[in-house]
Design a protein around this motif. Structure first.
Motif, short mmCIF file in Angstrom:
data_model
loop_
_atom_site.label_atom_id
_atom_site.label_comp_id
_atom_site.label_asym_id
_atom_site.label_seq_id
_atom_site.Cartn_x
_atom_site.Cartn_y
_atom_site.Cartn_z
N GLN A 54 0.86 -1.18 0.00
CA GLN A 54 0.00 0.00 0.00
C GLN A 54 0.90 1.24 0.00
O GLN A 54 1.65 1.47 0.94
CB GLN A 54 -0.91 -0.02 1.23
N ARG A 55 0.83 2.02 -1.08
CA ARG A 55 1.63 3.22 -1.22
C ARG A 55 0.87 4.41 -0.64
O ARG A 55 -0.26 4.70 -1.04
CB ARG A 55 1.99 3.46 -2.68
N ILE A 56 1.52 5.09 0.29
CA ILE A 56 0.90 6.19 1.03
C ILE A 56 1.74 7.45 0.84
O ILE A 56 2.96 7.39 0.74
CB ILE A 56 0.81 5.86 2.54
N ALA A 57 1.06 8.58 0.78
CA ALA A 57 1.75 9.88 0.72
C ALA A 57 1.21 10.79 1.81
O ALA A 57 0.05 10.66 2.23
CB ALA A 57 1.57 10.52 -0.65
N LEU A 58 2.06 11.67 2.29
CA LEU A 58 1.64 12.66 3.27
C LEU A 58 1.39 13.99 2.58
O LEU A 58 2.21 14.45 1.79
CB LEU A 58 2.72 12.82 4.34
N PRO A 60 1.16 17.99 2.07
CA PRO A 60 2.02 19.07 2.56
C PRO A 60 1.47 19.66 3.86
O PRO A 60 0.27 19.90 3.99
CB PRO A 60 1.99 20.09 1.41
N GLY A 61 2.36 19.88 4.82
CA GLY A 61 1.95 20.47 6.09
C GLY A 61 1.48 19.47 7.11
O GLY A 61 1.07 19.86 8.21
N SER A 62 1.54 18.17 6.79
CA SER A 62 1.09 17.16 7.75
C SER A 62 2.06 17.06 8.92
O SER A 62 3.28 17.20 8.76
CB SER A 62 0.98 15.80 7.06
N ASP A 63 1.53 16.76 10.09
CA ASP A 63 2.35 16.55 11.28
C ASP A 63 2.89 15.12 11.24
O ASP A 63 2.13 14.16 11.09
CB ASP A 63 1.51 16.76 12.55
N THR A 64 4.19 14.98 11.35
CA THR A 64 4.82 13.65 11.28
C THR A 64 5.41 13.21 12.61
O THR A 64 5.94 12.10 12.70
CB THR A 64 5.93 13.63 10.21
N SER A 65 5.31 14.05 13.63
CA SER A 65 5.91 13.73 14.93
C SER A 65 4.88 13.10 15.86
O SER A 65 4.58 13.62 16.94
CB SER A 65 6.50 14.99 15.57
N ASN A 66 4.29 12.00 15.43
CA ASN A 66 3.32 11.30 16.26
C ASN A 66 3.49 9.80 16.10
O ASN A 66 4.13 9.32 15.15
CB ASN A 66 1.88 11.73 15.90
N ALA A 67 2.91 9.06 17.03
CA ALA A 67 3.12 7.61 17.08
C ALA A 67 2.50 6.89 15.89
O ALA A 67 2.99 5.84 15.47
CB ALA A 67 2.52 7.06 18.38
N VAL A 68 1.43 7.43 15.32
CA VAL A 68 0.77 6.75 14.20
C VAL A 68 1.67 6.71 12.98
O VAL A 68 1.82 5.67 12.33
CB VAL A 68 -0.57 7.45 13.87
N VAL A 69 2.30 7.84 12.64
CA VAL A 69 3.20 7.88 11.49
C VAL A 69 4.38 6.95 11.70
O VAL A 69 4.79 6.21 10.81
CB VAL A 69 3.67 9.32 11.21
N THR A 81 5.51 7.32 -0.08
CA THR A 81 6.02 7.90 -1.32
C THR A 81 6.02 9.42 -1.16
O THR A 81 5.03 10.00 -0.69
CB THR A 81 5.13 7.50 -2.51
N TYR A 82 7.12 10.02 -1.55
CA TYR A 82 7.28 11.47 -1.35
C TYR A 82 7.27 12.18 -2.69
O TYR A 82 7.91 11.74 -3.65
CB TYR A 82 8.56 11.75 -0.59
N TYR A 83 6.53 13.27 -2.75
CA TYR A 83 6.35 14.02 -4.00
C TYR A 83 6.82 15.45 -3.80
O TYR A 83 6.55 16.07 -2.77
CB TYR A 83 4.88 14.04 -4.42
N LYS A 97 -2.44 4.51 -8.47
CA LYS A 97 -1.04 4.19 -8.18
C LYS A 97 -0.70 4.49 -6.73
O LYS A 97 0.27 3.97 -6.19
CB LYS A 97 -0.12 4.99 -9.10
N LEU A 98 -1.49 5.34 -6.13
CA LEU A 98 -1.32 5.71 -4.73
C LEU A 98 -2.57 5.27 -3.98
O LEU A 98 -3.69 5.54 -4.40
CB LEU A 98 -1.15 7.23 -4.63
N THR A 99 -2.37 4.55 -2.87
CA THR A 99 -3.52 4.06 -2.11
C THR A 99 -4.28 5.20 -1.45
O THR A 99 -5.50 5.28 -1.55
CB THR A 99 -3.06 3.05 -1.04
N SER A 100 -3.56 6.09 -0.79
CA SER A 100 -4.24 7.21 -0.15
C SER A 100 -3.24 8.31 0.21
O SER A 100 -2.03 8.09 0.23
CB SER A 100 -4.98 6.76 1.12
N ILE A 101 -3.79 9.49 0.48
CA ILE A 101 -3.01 10.64 0.94
C ILE A 101 -3.47 10.96 2.36
O ILE A 101 -4.66 11.14 2.61
CB ILE A 101 -3.22 11.86 0.03
N LEU A 102 -2.52 11.01 3.29
CA LEU A 102 -2.82 11.33 4.67
C LEU A 102 -2.55 12.81 4.94
O LEU A 102 -1.49 13.33 4.55
CB LEU A 102 -1.96 10.49 5.63
#
Length: 365
Positions: A54-58, A60-69, A81-83, A97-102
């Protein structure tokens, strides 16, 4: 009295001679031992327990300093996947091609942070979106159990319509590559080998005809026949199985043009095999050694994303991978030949290498 004839010694001598004869034929070793090892390595490298990647993208501006990520990044079947281009990210989401954007945004004060997790996807992602959503919810439950806070993470799914991706849109380009790979190699190799053994090539070589015209004359008929097969398969898939041709006749012609390029590449490989083969029985062995790994590693029957990253790098270098990728980009994504410069460039490098080797090993008699 004459010594009694030993049947056991005779049996042992026959067994030893037969055993030596088996190993004198490399074909038997390759098909009985080498190919099964290759298959085991390839299929054993599939994603863990067969779970689709499952290809996932974050966003822009998403918080990445949490336990879920952090937990998502630790899962082997989830790949971030980073764009640099958000338009390309949205395009990949629409085509599956991308499962979802978080999009993860913090809420509340910093002493007790809460997070809104927006999960955007489209119908083009198919069942992988629901698998990912289930995994995400399990991760959220575990994270909240640790903090004893049942509402720390709020998951908000957003599913919209995407470009419908049918199974035939993946299968048909792969089958085109599979068909022209083996049929071209077998046709060119045996034709050239037979003409060389019958001294026809030697007589051609002694004539005023240029060598390039001799090769083109021999190969063109075989390539034209394979091209007819390509045309029939594309049209059959489009009119009877609803295979996607984004720009109609233009897409069809661009697919045919890419197939012609691949056919000339494979003609060079077939001529190499015909030149280095000592007997006609060794030609199938050479073809299978070249073709079978590509058949399994080039996205012919399943996407190469099921393999680990190191194996995907190997897959990417194979010419059949580039052909399959180019065909799918042209047919389903609606790109044009000039948009597939990376795939065509790698195929051109392969072609230059193949014909450089051919110029060294080609035999006319």
């Amino acid at each position: 009295m004459p010594n009694k004839y030993s049947q056991s010694r005779a049996l042992w001598a026959i067994i030893r001679a037969s055993f030596k004869a088996i190993f004198a034929q490399p074909t038997s070793v390759v098909f009985s031992l080498l190919f099964p090892i290759i298959f085991i390595l390839i299929f054993g490298a599939f994603g863990k327990e067969g779970v689709p990647v499952q290809r996932i993208a974050l966003a822009p501006g998403s918080d990445t300093s949490n336990a879920v990520v952090d937990s998502l990044k630790s899962k082997s079947f989830i790949r971030f996947t980073y764009y640099s281009d958000t338009a390309a990210m949205r395009s990949d989401l629409l085509t599956g091609k991308l499962t979802s954007i978080l999009h993860i945004t913090p809420m509340g004060d910093s002493s007790a942070p809460r997070f809104m997790i927006s999960v955007r996807s489209t119908s083009a992602s198919g069942s992988t979106f629901y698998l990912f959503l289930q995994s995400l919810e399990n991760i959220v439950l575990k994270a909240e159990a640790v903090t004893a806070d049942q509402r720390r993470y709020i998951v908000k799914p957003e599913l919209s319509e995407g470009q419908e991706y049918r199974q035939i849109d993946f299968v048909l380009p792969g089958q085109l590559g599979f068909s022209i790979l083996f049929s071209t190699l077998f046709g060119i190799s045996f034709t050239f080998f037979t003409l060389r053994e019958q001294l026809v090539l030697k007589r051609f070589y002694a004539s005023p005809v240029k060598r390039i015209n001799i090769l083109l004359g021999i190969g063109t008929s075989r390539l034209f026949f394979q091209l007819i097969n390509v045309v029939v398969l594309i049209l059959f898939g489009h009119f009877f199985l609803n295979f996607t041709l984004q720009h109609g006749a233009v897409t069809f012609l661009e697919m045919v043009a890419l197939a012609i390029f691949m056919l000339f590449l494979l003609m060079g490989v077939g001529l190499i095999f015909a030149s280095i083969a000592k007997t006609d029985t060794s030609i199938p062995l050479l073809i299978n050694l070249f073709g079978f790994p590509q058949m399994l590693l080039s996205g012919t029957f399943f996407p190469i994303s099921v393999f680990p990253k190191w194996m995907q790098d190997i897959c990417f270098a194979l010419p059949l991978t580039q052909f399959n990728n180019g065909m799918r980009k042209i047919s389903f994504d609606g790109l044009h030949l000039w948009d597939c410069w990376e795939e065509i460039g790698i195929l051109a490098l392969w072609m230059a290498l193949i014909y450089a080797v051919l110029s060294r090993v080609i035999r006319w008699k």
